[in-house]
Design a protein around this motif. Sequence first.
Motif, PDB file in Angstrom:
ATOM      1  N   ILE A   1      42.856  30.708  48.814  1.00 14.01           N
ATOM      2  CA  ILE A   1      42.169  31.769  48.067  1.00 14.01           C
ATOM      3  C   ILE A   1      40.757  31.337  47.705  1.00 14.01           C
ATOM      4  O   ILE A   1      39.794  32.105  47.868  1.00 14.01           O
ATOM      5  CB  ILE A   1      42.978  32.125  46.799  1.00 14.01           C
ATOM      6  CG1 ILE A   1      44.290  32.818  47.171  1.00 14.01           C
ATOM      7  CG2 ILE A   1      42.165  33.022  45.869  1.00 14.01           C
ATOM      8  CD1 ILE A   1      45.228  33.024  46.002  1.00 14.01           C
ATOM      9  N   GLN A   2      40.608  30.110  47.240  1.00 13.39           N
ATOM     10  CA  GLN A   2      39.274  29.613  46.874  1.00 13.39           C
ATOM     11  C   GLN A   2      38.346  29.603  48.079  1.00 13.39           C
ATOM     12  O   GLN A   2      37.174  30.005  47.989  1.00 13.39           O
ATOM     13  CB  GLN A   2      39.394  28.209  46.284  1.00 13.39           C
ATOM     14  CG  GLN A   2      40.064  28.168  44.928  1.00 13.39           C
ATOM     15  CD  GLN A   2      40.223  26.738  44.412  1.00 13.39           C
ATOM     16  OE1 GLN A   2      40.140  25.771  45.163  1.00 13.39           O
ATOM     17  NE2 GLN A   2      40.454  26.620  43.109  1.00 13.39           N
ATOM     18  N   GLN A   3      38.852  29.145  49.216  1.00 15.05           N
ATOM     19  CA  GLN A   3      38.039  29.098  50.425  1.00 15.05           C
ATOM     20  C   GLN A   3      37.632  30.490  50.871  1.00 15.05           C
ATOM     21  O   GLN A   3      36.477  30.725  51.246  1.00 15.05           O
ATOM     22  CB  GLN A   3      38.812  28.384  51.543  1.00 15.05           C
ATOM     23  CG  GLN A   3      39.042  26.903  51.294  1.00 15.05           C
ATOM     24  CD  GLN A   3      39.985  26.286  52.324  1.00 15.05           C
ATOM     25  OE1 GLN A   3      40.712  27.002  53.026  1.00 15.05           O
ATOM     26  NE2 GLN A   3      39.970  24.960  52.421  1.00 15.05           N
ATOM     27  N   GLU A   4      38.559  31.422  50.830  1.00 13.85           N
ATOM     28  CA  GLU A   4      38.270  32.783  51.266  1.00 13.85           C
ATOM     29  C   GLU A   4      37.279  33.476  50.337  1.00 13.85           C
ATOM     30  O   GLU A   4      36.429  34.250  50.790  1.00 13.85           O
ATOM     31  CB  GLU A   4      39.560  33.603  51.362  1.00 13.85           C
ATOM     32  CG  GLU A   4      40.481  33.209  52.509  1.00 13.85           C
ATOM     33  CD  GLU A   4      39.869  33.504  53.867  1.00 13.85           C
ATOM     34  OE1 GLU A   4      38.838  34.208  53.937  1.00 13.85           O
ATOM     35  OE2 GLU A   4      40.407  33.017  54.878  1.00 13.85           O
ATOM     36  N   ARG A   5      37.382  33.225  49.042  1.00 15.13           N
ATOM     37  CA  ARG A   5      36.410  33.808  48.095  1.00 15.13           C
ATOM     38  C   ARG A   5      35.002  33.300  48.403  1.00 15.13           C
ATOM     39  O   ARG A   5      34.038  34.074  48.392  1.00 15.13           O
ATOM     40  CB  ARG A   5      36.788  33.465  46.661  1.00 15.13           C
ATOM     41  CG  ARG A   5      38.068  34.104  46.166  1.00 15.13           C
ATOM     42  CD  ARG A   5      38.258  33.831  44.689  1.00 15.13           C
ATOM     43  NE  ARG A   5      37.426  34.687  43.864  1.00 15.13           N
ATOM     44  CZ  ARG A   5      37.094  34.433  42.602  1.00 15.13           C
ATOM     45  NH1 ARG A   5      37.519  33.329  42.024  1.00 15.13           N
ATOM     46  NH2 ARG A   5      36.355  35.276  41.917  1.00 15.13           N
TER      47      ARG A   5
ATOM     48  N   VAL B   1      41.452  38.068  44.143  1.00 16.58           N
ATOM     49  CA  VAL B   1      41.747  38.642  45.463  1.00 16.58           C
ATOM     50  C   VAL B   1      40.955  39.912  45.750  1.00 16.58           C
ATOM     51  O   VAL B   1      41.197  40.573  46.767  1.00 16.58           O
ATOM     52  CB  VAL B   1      43.260  38.926  45.601  1.00 16.58           C
ATOM     53  CG1 VAL B   1      44.057  37.647  45.468  1.00 16.58           C
ATOM     54  CG2 VAL B   1      43.730  39.964  44.581  1.00 16.58           C
ATOM     55  N   ILE B   2      40.019  40.266  44.880  1.00 16.41           N
ATOM     56  CA  ILE B   2      39.222  41.481  45.077  1.00 16.41           C
ATOM     57  C   ILE B   2      37.745  41.178  44.852  1.00 16.41           C
ATOM     58  O   ILE B   2      37.382  40.175  44.233  1.00 16.41           O
ATOM     59  CB  ILE B   2      39.648  42.612  44.117  1.00 16.41           C
ATOM     60  CG1 ILE B   2      39.457  42.177  42.645  1.00 16.41           C
ATOM     61  CG2 ILE B   2      41.080  43.048  44.378  1.00 16.41           C
ATOM     62  CD1 ILE B   2      39.679  43.273  41.636  1.00 16.41           C
TER      63      ILE B   2
ATOM     64  N   VAL C   1      44.754  39.420  50.516  1.00 16.42           N
ATOM     65  CA  VAL C   1      45.748  40.371  50.022  1.00 16.42           C
ATOM     66  C   VAL C   1      45.697  41.671  50.815  1.00 16.42           C
ATOM     67  O   VAL C   1      44.614  42.166  51.160  1.00 16.42           O
ATOM     68  CB  VAL C   1      45.532  40.657  48.514  1.00 16.42           C
ATOM     69  CG1 VAL C   1      44.222  41.386  48.254  1.00 16.42           C
ATOM     70  CG2 VAL C   1      46.705  41.439  47.926  1.00 16.42           C
ATOM     71  N   GLU C   2      46.872  42.196  51.133  1.00 20.64           N
ATOM     72  CA  GLU C   2      47.003  43.504  51.765  1.00 20.64           C
ATOM     73  C   GLU C   2      46.875  44.584  50.687  1.00 20.64           C
ATOM     74  O   GLU C   2      47.523  44.495  49.641  1.00 20.64           O
ATOM     75  CB  GLU C   2      48.372  43.621  52.433  1.00 20.64           C
ATOM     76  CG  GLU C   2      48.499  42.861  53.724  1.00 20.64           C
ATOM     77  CD  GLU C   2      48.052  43.708  54.906  1.00 20.64           C
ATOM     78  OE1 GLU C   2      48.554  44.823  55.065  1.00 20.64           O
ATOM     79  OE2 GLU C   2      47.180  43.233  55.655  1.00 20.64           O
ATOM     80  N   PRO C   3      46.040  45.618  50.911  1.00 22.43           N
ATOM     81  CA  PRO C   3      45.880  46.674  49.906  1.00 22.43           C
ATOM     82  C   PRO C   3      47.204  47.307  49.473  1.00 22.43           C
ATOM     83  O   PRO C   3      47.405  47.599  48.296  1.00 22.43           O
ATOM     84  CB  PRO C   3      44.971  47.687  50.605  1.00 22.43           C
ATOM     85  CG  PRO C   3      44.183  46.879  51.571  1.00 22.43           C
ATOM     86  CD  PRO C   3      45.130  45.812  52.057  1.00 22.43           C
TER      87      PRO C   3
ATOM     88  N   VAL D   1      49.533  36.386  53.486  1.00 20.10           N
ATOM     89  CA  VAL D   1      49.351  37.734  54.036  1.00 20.10           C
ATOM     90  C   VAL D   1      50.508  38.100  54.957  1.00 20.10           C
ATOM     91  O   VAL D   1      50.978  39.242  54.973  1.00 20.10           O
ATOM     92  CB  VAL D   1      47.998  37.836  54.778  1.00 20.10           C
ATOM     93  CG1 VAL D   1      47.887  39.166  55.517  1.00 20.10           C
ATOM     94  CG2 VAL D   1      46.838  37.688  53.800  1.00 20.10           C
ATOM     95  N   GLU D   2      51.008  37.100  55.728  1.00 16.16           N
ATOM     96  CA  GLU D   2      52.130  37.367  56.634  1.00 16.16           C
ATOM     97  C   GLU D   2      53.353  37.832  55.840  1.00 16.16           C
ATOM     98  O   GLU D   2      54.026  38.797  56.221  1.00 16.16           O
ATOM     99  CB  GLU D   2      52.479  36.110  57.438  1.00 16.16           C
ATOM    100  CG  GLU D   2      51.426  35.689  58.449  1.00 16.16           C
ATOM    101  CD  GLU D   2      50.257  34.972  57.782  1.00 16.16           C
ATOM    102  OE1 GLU D   2      49.154  35.012  58.352  1.00 16.16           O
ATOM    103  OE2 GLU D   2      50.445  34.386  56.693  1.00 16.16           O
ATOM    104  N   GLU D   3      53.642  37.145  54.733  1.00 16.42           N
ATOM    105  CA  GLU D   3      54.806  37.531  53.947  1.00 16.42           C
ATOM    106  C   GLU D   3      54.560  38.836  53.199  1.00 16.42           C
ATOM    107  O   GLU D   3      55.483  39.627  52.996  1.00 16.42           O
ATOM    108  CB  GLU D   3      55.197  36.416  52.969  1.00 16.42           C
ATOM    109  CG  GLU D   3      56.531  36.694  52.286  1.00 16.42           C
ATOM    110  CD  GLU D   3      57.140  35.488  51.609  1.00 16.42           C
ATOM    111  OE1 GLU D   3      58.172  35.655  50.925  1.00 16.42           O
ATOM    112  OE2 GLU D   3      56.585  34.371  51.752  1.00 16.42           O
ATOM    113  N   GLN D   4      53.314  39.085  52.806  1.00 17.58           N
ATOM    114  CA  GLN D   4      52.989  40.360  52.163  1.00 17.58           C
ATOM    115  C   GLN D   4      53.346  41.536  53.080  1.00 17.58           C
ATOM    116  O   GLN D   4      53.878  42.549  52.637  1.00 17.58           O
ATOM    117  CB  GLN D   4      51.498  40.423  51.829  1.00 17.58           C
ATOM    118  CG  GLN D   4      51.062  39.519  50.698  1.00 17.58           C
ATOM    119  CD  GLN D   4      49.551  39.558  50.510  1.00 17.58           C
ATOM    120  OE1 GLN D   4      48.934  40.612  50.629  1.00 17.58           O
ATOM    121  NE2 GLN D   4      48.960  38.412  50.222  1.00 17.58           N
TER     122      GLN D   4
END
Length: 557
Positions: free
Chosen positions: A275-279, A332-333, A430-432, A476-479
């Motif tokens: 999450i930190q990397q993606e942000r 996540v947003i 995160v998936e919407p 995301v895969e499990e989401q």
Amino acid sequence: MLQLQNVKKLPENWTTCELDNVLFKISNGANVIQYEEKVGYPICRIETIWNENIDLDRVKYIKENGKEFIEKHALQYGDILLSHINSDAHLGKTGLFKNQVEILIHGINILLIRPVEHFSSGFLNYQFKYLRVKGIFIDAAQRAVNQSSINQKKLKSFQIVVAPLHEQHRIVAKIEELFSELDKGIENLKTAQAQLKVYRQALLKHAFEGKLTAQWRAQRRVKQSVAPAQAGAQFLNDTNSRPTPSRGPALRGNNEAGSGNDKPLGTADALLKHIQQERAQRYQQQLADWEASGKQGSKPKPPKSLPSLTAEELAELPELPEGWAYIRVGAVIDDPTYGTSKKCDYEVDGIGVLRIPNVISGKVDASDLKFAQFTADEIASYKLNVGDILIIRSNGSVSIVGRCALVSSADIDYLYAGYLIRLRSNLHIVEPRFLLNTFALHSVRKQIEQKAKSTSGVNNINTGEIQSLVVALCSVEEQRQVHLELESRLSETDQLDQTITTSLQQAEALRQAILKKAFSGQLVPQDQNDESASELLARIRAGREQSDKPTRGRKAT
């Protein structure tokens, strides 16, 4: 005089008259100090009329107990309470007093209507309900901010239908018989609907505690443990095999190489690091896009540092399975944004603006749109993308605050109003649809309502409070797997709920049809031996002429 329609179709021994012709008393109530504590006699108020009845759980109490005061303001059997100052949705609602309590005091801002001795109060009460269904009260009302009202003079001019007195009693008895059967059916439907809500919450709870995808994770573990052994055996058996060139890093999202099921299950720490990397990468991408556009608009801001979850917050949360973690929504947003404050109207030639009424059951309902004109910069500021989530930030009802809708491809030409907040998901985290369902979870609703609740009458949640909400997250895969599991189950629940809703609407339509038949003379047969309505009114008029204050016996009900 407010005219009724179709009065020519009334039975021969029926007639019509102004309401005033059958009234013994119409008045407002006692203006005295009211208390929550049971300090004395109960006193009714606007809220006491609930579900078309007098609800003694919605009264207050007074200290006055003088004999003269009680005689003046205590309700009598058969008195009708009518809400004459209220919102359009509640204006004209009535309740019939049937000695539900020994003494109930008539309070201010609610009318007491007492018909004359030889006129059924039950017949009049049900006729008020019929007039309300027909919209007579709203048509006659005076309007102010957030409420409407009808004064006594206008109410007394209402035209009502009059049946013979004995037939009035038969009509009331038949209505109560039919309504009783109808109410039992409605009660069963509402019980089933409540059970569906409980089931839905249980399902969401299981989903966001990782229980719905437990088997999916187990299968992943088995596959991952078997795969290395199979790969080694294949290498030993295939003496002609040669290494293939590397394909490079897996692509993101739906473009990932393979099915995604070959990835090992991660840990919670790995998820938080991801999450930190993606942000950080999201910010760098936004910065690059801004510079590529010639630095149009505001410069993107680096992601805000969110407060760590406290020990108190974590202590209240259930344990999560491997690969799941609790995070704050802000992680996540993108930064949430408020909608336009520009005035919108139905008659403006412009762009449709989504408002609170357009956010319904997780979707955008564009059937009731207002419009406004916008500049190019404003359009860019309030533009919607597929997958955006609109959340209601302010409302008089705290249960509506936080209600969400997912933006689809059909909605992206609209903008959104100031009482809504736009949430834009980082799709690599995160998936919407996953986030949308998260906001419906009871534990998240509880957080929203605690933050939004206000004593001022307007409940509000701001962008910072939304970002601070604590939610559960997985890969995301499990989401996506969570969504598949939920969708298959919730679709059945939604169908059942829609069936129940339709049945409830049909029940309400049947109630209205019963009232329509009752007051057009079609519900019960006429008896030619009954005193006609005209003769009844003549007898009532003669009694009034004998005395300005006629002595009353037991009231007809």
